[in-house]
Scaffold this motif. Sequence first.
Motif, PDB file in Angstrom:
ATOM      1  N   PRO A 112       0.811  -1.230   0.000  1.00 28.21           N
ATOM      2  CA  PRO A 112       0.000   0.000   0.000  1.00 28.21           C
ATOM      3  C   PRO A 112       0.838   1.271   0.000  1.00 28.21           C
ATOM      4  O   PRO A 112       0.559   2.212  -0.756  1.00 28.21           O
ATOM      5  N   ALA A 113       1.872   1.319   0.815  1.00 28.85           N
ATOM      6  CA  ALA A 113       2.712   2.516   0.872  1.00 28.85           C
ATOM      7  C   ALA A 113       3.484   2.704  -0.419  1.00 28.85           C
ATOM      8  O   ALA A 113       3.644   3.834  -0.904  1.00 28.85           O
ATOM      9  N   MET A 114       3.951   1.612  -1.011  1.00 32.31           N
ATOM     10  CA  MET A 114       4.695   1.719  -2.259  1.00 32.31           C
ATOM     11  C   MET A 114       3.793   2.190  -3.392  1.00 32.31           C
ATOM     12  O   MET A 114       4.203   2.986  -4.242  1.00 32.31           O
ATOM     13  N   ARG A 115       2.560   1.728  -3.420  1.00 32.04           N
ATOM     14  CA  ARG A 115       1.609   2.186  -4.439  1.00 32.04           C
ATOM     15  C   ARG A 115       1.309   3.668  -4.284  1.00 32.04           C
ATOM     16  O   ARG A 115       1.265   4.415  -5.266  1.00 32.04           O
ATOM     17  N   ALA A 116       1.100   4.102  -3.037  1.00 34.13           N
ATOM     18  CA  ALA A 116       0.818   5.519  -2.794  1.00 34.13           C
ATOM     19  C   ALA A 116       2.012   6.381  -3.181  1.00 34.13           C
ATOM     20  O   ALA A 116       1.855   7.459  -3.770  1.00 34.13           O
ATOM     21  N   GLU A 117       3.208   5.911  -2.872  1.00 33.12           N
ATOM     22  CA  GLU A 117       4.412   6.658  -3.217  1.00 33.12           C
ATOM     23  C   GLU A 117       4.567   6.765  -4.727  1.00 33.12           C
ATOM     24  O   GLU A 117       4.959   7.810  -5.257  1.00 33.12           O
ATOM     25  N   GLY A 118       4.238   5.689  -5.433  1.00 30.84           N
ATOM     26  CA  GLY A 118       4.332   5.723  -6.885  1.00 30.84           C
ATOM     27  C   GLY A 118       3.388   6.730  -7.498  1.00 30.84           C
ATOM     28  O   GLY A 118       3.758   7.489  -8.398  1.00 30.84           O
ATOM     29  N   LYS A 119       2.151   6.779  -7.002  1.00 35.79           N
ATOM     30  CA  LYS A 119       1.191   7.756  -7.522  1.00 35.79           C
ATOM     31  C   LYS A 119       1.631   9.178  -7.222  1.00 35.79           C
ATOM     32  O   LYS A 119       1.485  10.089  -8.048  1.00 35.79           O
ATOM     33  N   ALA A 120       2.202   9.380  -6.036  1.00 37.21           N
ATOM     34  CA  ALA A 120       2.632  10.724  -5.656  1.00 37.21           C
ATOM     35  C   ALA A 120       3.794  11.213  -6.509  1.00 37.21           C
ATOM     36  O   ALA A 120       3.987  12.419  -6.675  1.00 37.21           O
ATOM     37  N   SER A 121       4.586  10.294  -7.055  1.00 36.26           N
ATOM     38  CA  SER A 121       5.762  10.674  -7.830  1.00 36.26           C
ATOM     39  C   SER A 121       5.473  10.822  -9.323  1.00 36.26           C
ATOM     40  O   SER A 121       6.378  11.123 -10.098  1.00 36.26           O
ATOM     41  N   ALA A 122       4.225  10.616  -9.736  1.00 38.57           N
ATOM     42  CA  ALA A 122       3.890  10.699 -11.155  1.00 38.57           C
ATOM     43  C   ALA A 122       4.105  12.116 -11.683  1.00 38.57           C
ATOM     44  O   ALA A 122       3.870  13.100 -10.981  1.00 38.57           O
ATOM     45  N   GLN A 123       4.533  12.214 -12.927  1.00 33.71           N
ATOM     46  CA  GLN A 123       4.742  13.514 -13.557  1.00 33.71           C
ATOM     47  C   GLN A 123       3.405  14.188 -13.849  1.00 33.71           C
ATOM     48  O   GLN A 123       2.409  13.513 -14.137  1.00 33.71           O
ATOM     49  N   PRO A 124       3.357  15.506 -13.809  1.00 37.31           N
ATOM     50  CA  PRO A 124       2.105  16.202 -14.149  1.00 37.31           C
ATOM     51  C   PRO A 124       1.758  15.999 -15.619  1.00 37.31           C
ATOM     52  O   PRO A 124       2.633  15.864 -16.471  1.00 37.31           O
ATOM     53  N   THR A 125       0.462  15.980 -15.903  1.00 35.95           N
ATOM     54  CA  THR A 125       0.020  15.756 -17.277  1.00 35.95           C
ATOM     55  C   THR A 125       0.169  17.033 -18.104  1.00 35.95           C
ATOM     56  O   THR A 125       0.310  18.139 -17.566  1.00 35.95           O
ATOM     57  N   LEU A 126       0.139  16.860 -19.407  1.00 40.96           N
ATOM     58  CA  LEU A 126       0.245  17.974 -20.345  1.00 40.96           C
ATOM     59  C   LEU A 126      -1.143  18.541 -20.616  1.00 40.96           C
ATOM     60  O   LEU A 126      -2.038  17.803 -21.043  1.00 40.96           O
ATOM     61  N   PRO A 127      -1.352  19.826 -20.406  1.00 46.63           N
ATOM     62  CA  PRO A 127      -2.701  20.379 -20.584  1.00 46.63           C
ATOM     63  C   PRO A 127      -3.179  20.351 -22.030  1.00 46.63           C
ATOM     64  O   PRO A 127      -4.389  20.332 -22.277  1.00 46.63           O
ATOM     65  N   GLU A 128      -2.246  20.316 -22.982  1.00 47.67           N
ATOM     66  CA  GLU A 128      -2.658  20.382 -24.384  1.00 47.67           C
ATOM     67  C   GLU A 128      -3.064  19.035 -24.971  1.00 47.67           C
ATOM     68  O   GLU A 128      -3.583  18.967 -26.085  1.00 47.67           O
ATOM     69  N   ILE A 129      -2.829  17.924 -24.231  1.00 45.00           N
ATOM     70  CA  ILE A 129      -3.212  16.589 -24.709  1.00 45.00           C
ATOM     71  C   ILE A 129      -4.376  16.104 -23.855  1.00 45.00           C
ATOM     72  O   ILE A 129      -4.233  15.908 -22.645  1.00 45.00           O
ATOM     73  N   ASP A 130      -5.522  15.905 -24.490  1.00 47.22           N
ATOM     74  CA  ASP A 130      -6.743  15.571 -23.766  1.00 47.22           C
ATOM     75  C   ASP A 130      -6.630  14.236 -23.038  1.00 47.22           C
ATOM     76  O   ASP A 130      -6.120  13.253 -23.589  1.00 47.22           O
ATOM     77  N   VAL A 131      -7.101  14.206 -21.796  1.00 48.80           N
ATOM     78  CA  VAL A 131      -7.218  12.976 -21.003  1.00 48.80           C
ATOM     79  C   VAL A 131      -8.593  12.971 -20.351  1.00 48.80           C
ATOM     80  O   VAL A 131      -8.987  13.955 -19.714  1.00 48.80           O
ATOM     81  N   SER A 132      -9.321  11.893 -20.510  1.00 47.73           N
ATOM     82  CA  SER A 132     -10.612  11.759 -19.833  1.00 47.73           C
ATOM     83  C   SER A 132     -10.683  10.415 -19.130  1.00 47.73           C
ATOM     84  O   SER A 132     -10.222   9.401 -19.650  1.00 47.73           O
ATOM     85  N   LYS A 133     -11.242  10.431 -17.936  1.00 48.23           N
ATOM     86  CA  LYS A 133     -11.399   9.222 -17.136  1.00 48.23           C
ATOM     87  C   LYS A 133     -12.786   8.661 -17.359  1.00 48.23           C
ATOM     88  O   LYS A 133     -13.780   9.389 -17.278  1.00 48.23           O
ATOM     89  N   ARG A 134     -12.859   7.391 -17.649  1.00 49.11           N
ATOM     90  CA  ARG A 134     -14.145   6.739 -17.889  1.00 49.11           C
ATOM     91  C   ARG A 134     -14.286   5.517 -16.965  1.00 49.11           C
ATOM     92  O   ARG A 134     -13.295   4.856 -16.645  1.00 49.11           O
ATOM     93  N   THR A 135     -15.481   5.213 -16.599  1.00 50.06           N
ATOM     94  CA  THR A 135     -15.801   3.965 -15.906  1.00 50.06           C
ATOM     95  C   THR A 135     -16.668   3.144 -16.840  1.00 50.06           C
ATOM     96  O   THR A 135     -17.736   3.594 -17.265  1.00 50.06           O
ATOM     97  N   ILE A 136     -16.185   1.948 -17.175  1.00 56.54           N
ATOM     98  CA  ILE A 136     -16.868   1.117 -18.159  1.00 56.54           C
ATOM     99  C   ILE A 136     -17.320  -0.189 -17.504  1.00 56.54           C
ATOM    100  O   ILE A 136     -16.788  -0.582 -16.455  1.00 56.54           O
ATOM    101  N   PRO A 137     -18.272  -0.882 -18.087  1.00 59.58           N
ATOM    102  CA  PRO A 137     -18.699  -2.165 -17.500  1.00 59.58           C
ATOM    103  C   PRO A 137     -17.572  -3.194 -17.524  1.00 59.58           C
ATOM    104  O   PRO A 137     -16.817  -3.292 -18.492  1.00 59.58           O
ATOM    105  N   GLY A 138     -17.463  -3.933 -16.443  1.00 59.36           N
ATOM    106  CA  GLY A 138     -16.546  -5.059 -16.415  1.00 59.36           C
ATOM    107  C   GLY A 138     -17.207  -6.292 -17.005  1.00 59.36           C
ATOM    108  O   GLY A 138     -18.318  -6.231 -17.534  1.00 59.36           O
ATOM    109  N   ALA A 139     -16.514  -7.414 -16.925  1.00 56.26           N
ATOM    110  CA  ALA A 139     -17.102  -8.672 -17.360  1.00 56.26           C
ATOM    111  C   ALA A 139     -18.303  -9.008 -16.467  1.00 56.26           C
ATOM    112  O   ALA A 139     -18.395  -8.521 -15.333  1.00 56.26           O
ATOM    113  N   PRO A 140     -19.240  -9.808 -16.955  1.00 54.88           N
ATOM    114  CA  PRO A 140     -20.402 -10.169 -16.138  1.00 54.88           C
ATOM    115  C   PRO A 140     -19.996 -10.692 -14.766  1.00 54.88           C
ATOM    116  O   PRO A 140     -19.136 -11.568 -14.654  1.00 54.88           O
TER     117      PRO A 140
END
Length: 353
Positions: A66-94
């Motif tokens: 858990p701590a290693m996962r949190a540390e990895g997310k915290a160290s992620a580079q900031p995204t580029l504002p000029e390249i579109d990113v959208s988060k979607r939630t899609i259906p999983g398998a039945p």
Amino acid sequence: MMDRRSFMGASIGAAATIGAFGTAPLLARGNSGTIDPIAYLDPELRPAARQLLAGGNLALSSDALPAMRAEGKASAQPTLPEIDVSKRTIPGAPGLPPVTVYVVNGGKAGSRPAILHTHGGGHILGSAEGELRYLQELARDLDCLLVTVEYRLAPETRYDGSIEDNYAALRWLHANAVELGADPSRIALLGESAGGTHAALLAITARDRDEVPVLFQALVYPMLDDRTGSTRQMPPWIGAILWDAAANRFGWEAFLGTKPGGTEIPVAGVPARIPDLSGLPPAWIGVGGADLFVEEDVEYASRLTEAGVPTELLVVPRAFHAFDRIVPDAAVSQRFTAAKMDALRRAFARGAD
């Protein structure tokens, strides 16, 4: 330059041939007679390798994840504002939970090629969200749409669950390609390290279910065989940097739910154990000559070729795992990245014919 934990949390002139894999430089030996793995490496990669070795081995345990996962997310580079990113939630398998995906470089009209991406992290770490900056740059440079999957990690979810997460994302991308501005006949799979496991398994799953056509698979230093580091031992200068045999055993046991290397392994979770590789999409496989995965990757490329699958293999002499992400400005890294991008461009061009 990324350190060991940051990479694992976030991702984790021409091509060399298989023959280049066997042409190691003279290895330096210390006073004790032991081999110095740094001496095996390309000179441009040595400072980063020393830094990684100085940090010690990855201390992997279920309690530490858990701590290693949190540390990895915290160290992620900031995204580029000029390249579109959208988060979607899609259906999983039945019967399975919904799946989170990120659509990168969308919002454009036309019918561009598309990539379904699966992130690295040894099956236990990493996130799609943490890779967004890297993926924005990749999608921009290829002028393609990219969907990356926040598949469930091990050991909380075994291989069969993450396969279904990734397949749900592939089906969703194909079904919604026109709306997203992509060509449903030009979908490639891309994954690095453990993401290469997922991309390879996704290609096999898509072939077996025969519902979604896959144009191409790009496997970047893929993690393909649970036997590496358990029943298959590598020379001490291979796999000494970043991802070693002990880490590999931990990652595969978490993914499969049983100790790796044995005879009771669930074959469906290990690309290298799949007996029939015929009918898979054309492949590009790239790996460093000092990467723990080099032997299994060379063998998988050979098996694909023998099965009639057009396969390009690049082995970069004297390069460790994820060298291109950790030392991106090194000449060997730039050649490796150029070869990967060229392979994807050629595949997209063939698909458009």
